[in-house]
Scaffold this motif. Structure first.
Motif, PDB file in Angstrom:
ATOM      1  N   TRP A  33       1.097  -1.294   0.058  1.00  0.00           N
ATOM      2  CA  TRP A  33      -0.093   0.213   0.280  1.00  0.00           C
ATOM      3  C   TRP A  33       0.723   1.633  -0.294  1.00  0.00           C
ATOM      4  O   TRP A  33       2.460   1.320   0.523  1.00  0.00           O
ATOM      5  CB  TRP A  33      -1.135   0.007   1.275  1.00  0.00           C
ATOM      6  N   THR A  34       0.799   2.378  -1.106  1.00  0.00           N
ATOM      7  CA  THR A  34       0.603   3.197  -0.601  1.00  0.00           C
ATOM      8  C   THR A  34      -0.356   4.770  -0.414  1.00  0.00           C
ATOM      9  O   THR A  34      -1.389   3.540  -1.288  1.00  0.00           O
ATOM     10  CB  THR A  34       2.125   3.425  -1.999  1.00  0.00           C
ATOM     11  N   PRO A  35       0.071   6.043  -0.270  1.00  0.00           N
ATOM     12  CA  PRO A  35      -0.852   6.768  -0.463  1.00  0.00           C
ATOM     13  C   PRO A  35      -1.052   6.557  -1.470  1.00  0.00           C
ATOM     14  O   PRO A  35      -2.411   7.483  -2.156  1.00  0.00           O
ATOM     15  CB  PRO A  35      -0.427   8.337   0.194  1.00  0.00           C
ATOM     16  N   SER A  36      -0.941   6.749  -2.680  1.00  0.00           N
ATOM     17  CA  SER A  36      -1.353   6.669  -3.841  1.00  0.00           C
ATOM     18  C   SER A  36      -1.491   5.303  -5.105  1.00  0.00           C
ATOM     19  O   SER A  36      -1.815   5.067  -6.114  1.00  0.00           O
ATOM     20  CB  SER A  36      -0.197   6.844  -5.247  1.00  0.00           C
ATOM     21  N   SER A  37      -1.655   3.935  -4.402  1.00  0.00           N
ATOM     22  CA  SER A  37      -1.345   2.729  -4.884  1.00  0.00           C
ATOM     23  C   SER A  37      -3.179   2.894  -4.900  1.00  0.00           C
ATOM     24  O   SER A  37      -3.615   2.000  -5.815  1.00  0.00           O
ATOM     25  CB  SER A  37      -1.477   2.157  -4.048  1.00  0.00           C
ATOM     26  N   TRP A  38      -4.199   3.527  -4.792  1.00  0.00           N
ATOM     27  CA  TRP A  38      -5.625   3.400  -5.167  1.00  0.00           C
ATOM     28  C   TRP A  38      -4.685   3.507  -7.243  1.00  0.00           C
ATOM     29  O   TRP A  38      -6.701   3.287  -7.656  1.00  0.00           O
ATOM     30  CB  TRP A  38      -6.145   4.548  -4.615  1.00  0.00           C
ATOM     31  N   TYR A  58       0.077   5.579   8.634  1.00  0.00           N
ATOM     32  CA  TYR A  58      -0.268   6.802   8.008  1.00  0.00           C
ATOM     33  C   TYR A  58      -1.349   7.273   8.279  1.00  0.00           C
ATOM     34  O   TYR A  58      -2.443   7.002   8.149  1.00  0.00           O
ATOM     35  CB  TYR A  58       0.327   6.118   5.930  1.00  0.00           C
ATOM     36  N   TYR A  59      -1.590   8.448   8.657  1.00  0.00           N
ATOM     37  CA  TYR A  59      -3.155   9.534   8.755  1.00  0.00           C
ATOM     38  C   TYR A  59      -3.483   9.632   7.360  1.00  0.00           C
ATOM     39  O   TYR A  59      -2.625  10.809   7.332  1.00  0.00           O
ATOM     40  CB  TYR A  59      -2.907   9.712  10.003  1.00  0.00           C
ATOM     41  N   ASP A  60      -4.964  10.167   7.460  1.00  0.00           N
ATOM     42  CA  ASP A  60      -5.446  11.313   6.830  1.00  0.00           C
ATOM     43  C   ASP A  60      -5.495  12.294   7.799  1.00  0.00           C
ATOM     44  O   ASP A  60      -6.829  12.217   8.247  1.00  0.00           O
ATOM     45  CB  ASP A  60      -6.586  10.541   5.894  1.00  0.00           C
ATOM     46  N   ASP A  66     -12.539  -4.150  -5.066  1.00  0.00           N
ATOM     47  CA  ASP A  66     -11.401  -3.960  -5.554  1.00  0.00           C
ATOM     48  C   ASP A  66     -11.355  -3.174  -6.581  1.00  0.00           C
ATOM     49  O   ASP A  66     -10.466  -2.324  -7.343  1.00  0.00           O
ATOM     50  CB  ASP A  66     -11.649  -5.244  -6.822  1.00  0.00           C
ATOM     51  N   HIS A  67     -11.463  -1.917  -5.836  1.00  0.00           N
ATOM     52  CA  HIS A  67     -11.903  -0.648  -6.706  1.00  0.00           C
ATOM     53  C   HIS A  67     -10.939   0.581  -5.556  1.00  0.00           C
ATOM     54  O   HIS A  67     -10.606  -0.044  -4.343  1.00  0.00           O
ATOM     55  CB  HIS A  67     -13.170  -0.241  -6.209  1.00  0.00           C
ATOM     56  N   ALA A  68     -10.804   1.463  -5.806  1.00  0.00           N
ATOM     57  CA  ALA A  68      -9.575   2.895  -5.685  1.00  0.00           C
ATOM     58  C   ALA A  68      -9.993   3.249  -4.614  1.00  0.00           C
ATOM     59  O   ALA A  68      -9.312   3.840  -3.110  1.00  0.00           O
ATOM     60  CB  ALA A  68     -10.169   3.640  -6.322  1.00  0.00           C
ATOM     61  N   HIS A  69     -11.015   3.145  -3.737  1.00  0.00           N
ATOM     62  CA  HIS A  69     -11.220   3.705  -1.937  1.00  0.00           C
ATOM     63  C   HIS A  69     -11.157   3.055  -1.653  1.00  0.00           C
ATOM     64  O   HIS A  69     -10.533   3.664   0.037  1.00  0.00           O
ATOM     65  CB  HIS A  69     -13.362   4.599  -1.935  1.00  0.00           C
ATOM     66  N   VAL A  70     -11.745   1.065  -1.905  1.00  0.00           N
ATOM     67  CA  VAL A  70     -11.622   0.344  -0.135  1.00  0.00           C
ATOM     68  C   VAL A  70      -9.279   0.227  -0.595  1.00  0.00           C
ATOM     69  O   VAL A  70      -9.317  -0.018   0.570  1.00  0.00           O
ATOM     70  CB  VAL A  70     -11.987  -0.631  -1.106  1.00  0.00           C
ATOM     71  N   GLU A  71      -9.116   0.713  -1.396  1.00  0.00           N
ATOM     72  CA  GLU A  71      -7.334   0.619  -1.659  1.00  0.00           C
ATOM     73  C   GLU A  71      -7.498   2.314  -0.919  1.00  0.00           C
ATOM     74  O   GLU A  71      -5.929   1.600   0.211  1.00  0.00           O
ATOM     75  CB  GLU A  71      -7.008   0.656  -3.337  1.00  0.00           C
ATOM     76  N   GLY A  85      -5.411   1.759   4.097  1.00  0.00           N
ATOM     77  CA  GLY A  85      -4.024   1.979   4.860  1.00  0.00           C
ATOM     78  C   GLY A  85      -3.817   3.235   5.486  1.00  0.00           C
ATOM     79  O   GLY A  85      -2.837   3.175   6.224  1.00  0.00           O
ATOM     80  N   ILE A  86      -4.536   3.631   5.728  1.00  0.00           N
ATOM     81  CA  ILE A  86      -4.822   5.151   6.682  1.00  0.00           C
ATOM     82  C   ILE A  86      -5.332   4.394   8.048  1.00  0.00           C
ATOM     83  O   ILE A  86      -5.890   3.373   8.646  1.00  0.00           O
ATOM     84  CB  ILE A  86      -5.407   6.277   6.387  1.00  0.00           C
ATOM     85  N   ALA A  87      -4.775   4.631   9.491  1.00  0.00           N
ATOM     86  CA  ALA A  87      -4.971   4.956  10.438  1.00  0.00           C
ATOM     87  C   ALA A  87      -6.017   5.084  11.138  1.00  0.00           C
ATOM     88  O   ALA A  87      -6.439   5.007  12.265  1.00  0.00           O
ATOM     89  CB  ALA A  87      -3.490   5.087  11.859  1.00  0.00           C
ATOM     90  N   ASN A  88      -7.117   5.690  10.523  1.00  0.00           N
ATOM     91  CA  ASN A  88      -8.391   6.739  11.096  1.00  0.00           C
ATOM     92  C   ASN A  88      -8.885   5.517  11.081  1.00  0.00           C
ATOM     93  O   ASN A  88      -9.364   4.821  10.337  1.00  0.00           O
ATOM     94  CB  ASN A  88      -8.903   7.949  10.311  1.00  0.00           C
TER      95      ASN A  88
END
Ligand code: PEP
Ligand code: MN
Length: 498
Positions: free
Chosen positions: A31-36, A305-307, A323-328, A332-335
């Motif tokens: 996961w990265t902040p841009s993997s979505w 990673y925090y949003d 399998d889409h972008a939002h779930v991806e 990865g975020i800790a919120n």
């Protein structure tokens, strides 16, 4: 304006039949902040100017966080209490927040309403209430259709102030609005923080219960009895000076739908929680022993990673495909995060979502925000509830009822509205189902405003279809006004207190 706006609204999210499960979660890449960005995406805006977009995203990534990891983790701990039945969650605010709402009066009336509702709920549930507003960032809206007909002309739908403007001449998507959204969020949040720090939430002041509108004498007596009982308890606490400090201020967290990933990504930062400040030495001449390090001697604090755009963000009903972008992005975020769950959520998806978004089964990490509609809740909630409770996620999620989004309807003249009775019925049913299942409803998620709007039908004022045009100002879904919202709090609190 009001009638133009109602004609021009894209269709409400209609409850649909249960859908086939979406694809199983794909094998997880790092996961990265841009993997979505490598995943298919729903509700994505077509930005006309990619260069301007890149600049806006880059500028956002340099701006300071709006909220701190310590606050995010404090909320997650409170939501763990909600998941364990030790606290109740009240979340509310506009459907679509506008930049124009960044104004002293509108912010204050919403804070006061949430505070007053929370006092009623504390009284009724006998539990601490966790307060989250849909404010300081609720600027992006999913739409059923990319275009709509306004005054006979097909134009792009209004997608929230973060993308385009409501006015018909402002419907082009403008990436500079991403930065404006940041600045309006910051100004709103700043005023929320300063108003609370300066005592707007001080319960030493008498609360204005304004029950004059309640026409039914039985209801009026009931609400007055609750208000009197709360007021007496507050007076008693003041007299004995119970837990000084706690009546003067409150915690209020912020939230919005994490729809626009071009905004959420640059606000996502690798950060760590600050350890608690060491206690001051007893006297300057007596050196105090070294305080222990918060995370064990010498251990580095954990970076996550925090949003930082809000304390809590949620995935909407239209963007939770496995399998889409939002779930991806959300995985990865800790919120703490929310997932809207409705008639189109297959039970298998629900468990796959929990396994993808909360593989370590952190209690309080996920709030399931159920929004079935008053006529469907008794069939669908028990199925979803049992699936989760019979899995490894038992007592791990907070169950919150959103009685708004499954109950939207259009009047014969095309005005989008909701009936107070349907909203209350879905809430009542949810309370009953959780109780029958040996559980408890963890909270409510409401669309409301502190203003005297006329957007939802019914309530003690008895608003009818003719009244809707009096003060209909929502640019998206209809909200409870301050009287209807407070009444709902009375009605929810009452059965708890029996
Ligand atoms: C909303 O909360 O405003 C919303 C669009 O809800 P949902 O995703 O449940 O339709
Ligand atoms: Mn809405």
């Amino acid at each position: 304006m009001a009638s133009q706006q109602r004609q021009g609204q894209a269709a409400a999210a209609a409850p649909t039949a249960p859908a086939a499960p979406t694809a199983a979660p794909p094998p997880q890449q790092p996961w990265t902040p841009s993997s979505w960005r490598s995943r298919p995406i729903k509700q994505a805006p077509a930005y006309p100017d990619q260069e301007k977009l890149s600049k806006a995203v880059n500028d956002l990534s340099r701006l300071p966080p709006l909220v701190h990891p310590n606050e995010i983790l404090a909320l997650k701990a409170h939501l763990r209490d909600v998941a364990h039945g030790k606290a109740f969650l009240l979340q509310g605010g506009d459907c679509a927040e506008l930049f124009d709402y960044c104004e002293q009066g509108a912010i204050e009336s919403k804070i006061k309403l949430l505070l007053q509702m929370s006092v009623v709920l504390i009284w009724g549930t006998n539990k601490p209430v966790v307060r989250i507003d849909r404010m300081a960032g609720q600027y992006a809206k999913p739409r059923s259709s990319p275009t709509e007909i306004v005054q006979g002309k097909e134009i792009p739908s209004f997608r929230g102030d973060i993308l385009n403007g409501y006015h018909v001449d402002e419907r082009d998507i403008d990436p500079d609005r991403l930065l404006k959204a940041y600045h309006f969020s910051a100004a709103t949040l700043n005023y929320v923080r300063t108003a609370i720090a300066s005592g707007i939430a001080d319960l030493h002041r008498p609360l204005d219960w304004g029950l004059g509108h309640v026409k039914d004498p039985v209801l009026k007596e009931k609400y007055s009895a609750i208000a009197n009982s709360i007021q007496q308890t507050l007076r008693f606490l003041q007299v004995i000076n119970a837990r000084p400090g706690e009546l003067e201020t409150v915690e209020l967290f912020t939230s919005h739908e994490g729809l626009l990933l071009e905004y959420e990504q640059p606000m996502t930062r690798l950060l760590e929680k600050l350890p608690p400040a060491p206690a001051p030495p007893p006297s300057s001449r007596t050196p105090s022993p070294q305080p222990p390090l918060a995370d064990g001697a010498g251990a580095a604090a954990k970076q996550e990673y925090y949003d930082t755009s809000a304390h809590f963000i949620w995935i909407g009903d239209r963007t939770r495909q496995l399998d889409h972008a939002h779930v991806e992005f959300f995985r990865g975020i800790a919120n703490p995060i929310g997932i809207k769950v409705g008639p189109s959520t297959p039970t298998t998806d629900l468990l796959d979502l929990l396994r993808t978004l909360n593989p370590t089964r952190e209690p309080g990490k996920i709030t399931l925000i159920t929004r079935y509609g008053a006529n469907k809740v008794s069939k669908l909630l028990p199925q979803h509830f049992r699936a989760v409770e019979d899995s490894e996620y038992r007592r791990c999620v907070a169950w919150q009822c959103d009685p708004m989004h499954g109950n939207t309807l259009s009047t014969p003249s095309g005005i989008k509205t909701r009936r107070f009775n349907d909203i209350y019925r879905e809430l009542q049913e949810s309370l009953r189902i959780h109780k029958d299942q040996g559980s408890y409803l963890g909270g409510v998620h409401l669309e409301l405003t502190g203003d005297a709007v006329t957007e939802c039908l019914g309530g003690s004022e008895g608003l009818d279809e003719d009244d809707l045009s009096t003060n209909y100002t929502s640019f998206c879904d209809p909200r409870l006004n301050e009287k209807q919202a407070l009444e709902l709090a009375f009605l929810v609190a009452d059965p708890f207190s029996q």
